[in-house]
Enzyme design. Structure first.
Site, short mmCIF file in Angstrom:
data_model
loop_
_atom_site.label_atom_id
_atom_site.label_comp_id
_atom_site.label_asym_id
_atom_site.label_seq_id
_atom_site.Cartn_x
_atom_site.Cartn_y
_atom_site.Cartn_z
N ASP A 66 68.25 100.19 26.48
CA ASP A 66 68.69 99.79 25.14
C ASP A 66 67.54 99.24 24.31
O ASP A 66 67.67 99.04 23.10
CB ASP A 66 69.85 98.80 25.20
CG ASP A 66 69.50 97.47 25.86
OD1 ASP A 66 68.30 97.16 26.01
OD2 ASP A 66 70.43 96.74 26.23
N SER A 101 72.74 87.02 25.26
CA SER A 101 72.62 87.95 26.39
C SER A 101 71.26 87.91 27.06
O SER A 101 71.12 88.31 28.21
CB SER A 101 72.92 89.38 25.93
OG SER A 101 72.09 89.75 24.85
N HIS A 153 67.00 94.33 26.05
CA HIS A 153 67.08 93.40 27.17
C HIS A 153 66.00 93.67 28.20
O HIS A 153 65.82 94.81 28.62
CB HIS A 153 68.46 93.49 27.82
CG HIS A 153 69.58 93.17 26.88
ND1 HIS A 153 70.25 94.14 26.19
CD2 HIS A 153 70.09 91.98 26.52
CE1 HIS A 153 71.16 93.55 25.42
NE2 HIS A 153 71.08 92.24 25.60
#
Length: 229
Positions: free
Chosen positions: A205, A57, A208
């Site tokens: 989060d 990701s 990221h």
């Protein structure tokens, strides 16, 4: 850059939250990313060389526009220099080294002139045995070289907080230079240098990077790409 104690506690707590986010969104992101990479591969012109980012990701620029991620920023820099390279984003949310190894063949239908390998972070967060992770990284490199011996390979190093224990975290960090030395590939010591563990450069989060964070990551990786062009 190493995680300091304050950042480590912050990062550890937020990582556990982020893993649950991955599980809920993984199928949706997988579908979207597959469509994007399929389109990119189809549009690649025969006279263009390929730069393939193969990762999770982080590569996929989770949470932001992919064009603002470090892979997208690489394409923008390439275009600004008038170079005939096309960047293919092979990032997939939640990807492990085992998953990467299993889907690699699809991305090797066309020769990547530069292959940036960014995997292992999810293995570390899940506590997967590092002997398995290292073996998968070695096999990925071997598979690329077996089919395309002239492809230049860059390995993106990663660090994790000590939520699985300090020994595990240390061994994880040391795994990347060991792989790079064994396979004689270029190593980026830490992909998230000056970004990892810094709240203002990451999404809520805590895992990221934001658009600003991706700009910093791009500046970290660009010199390694530039020297291979």
């Amino acid at each position: 850059m190493r995680f300091n104690l304050h950042r480590s506690f912050y990062f550890t707590a937020i990582l556990l939250l982020g893993l649950s986010v991955f599980s809920c969104s993984e199928k949706k992101v997988e579908t979207t990313q597959t469509e994007v990479t399929t389109e990119a591969a189809t549009e690649t012109k025969s006279d263009e060389k390929i730069i393939l980012f193969f990762g999770n990701s982080l590569t996929a620029a989770y949470g932001i526009d992919p064009e603002d991620g470090f892979a997208g920023l690489t394409q923008q820099r390439i275009d600004s220099l008038g170079l005939k390279y096309r960047v293919i984003n092979g990032g997939l949310s939640g990807e492990t080294t085992a998953g990467g190894l299993s889907r690699l063949d699809w991305f090797l239908e066309d020769k990547p002139d530069i292959f940036i390998l960014e995997l292992g972070g999810n293995d570390g967060l899940r506590g997967i045995k590092l002997t398995e992770t290292k073996s998968n990284l070695l096999k990925i490199i071997d598979k690329v070289r077996s089919k395309f011996p002239d492809t230049k390979i860059i390995l993106a190093g990663m660090q994790i907080p000590p939520n699985m224990g300090q020994d595990y975290a240390t061994e994880f960090t040391n795994m990347y230079p060991a792989v790079a030395e064994e396979k004689d590939v270029t190593l980026i010591p830490f992909l998230l240098e000056d970004v990892g563990g810094i709240p203002e450069l990451n999404l809520p989060d805590g895992i990221h990077p934001t658009e600003e964070g991706h700009k910093i990551v791009f500046e970290t990786i660009w010199p390694y790409i530039e020297q291979t062009l």
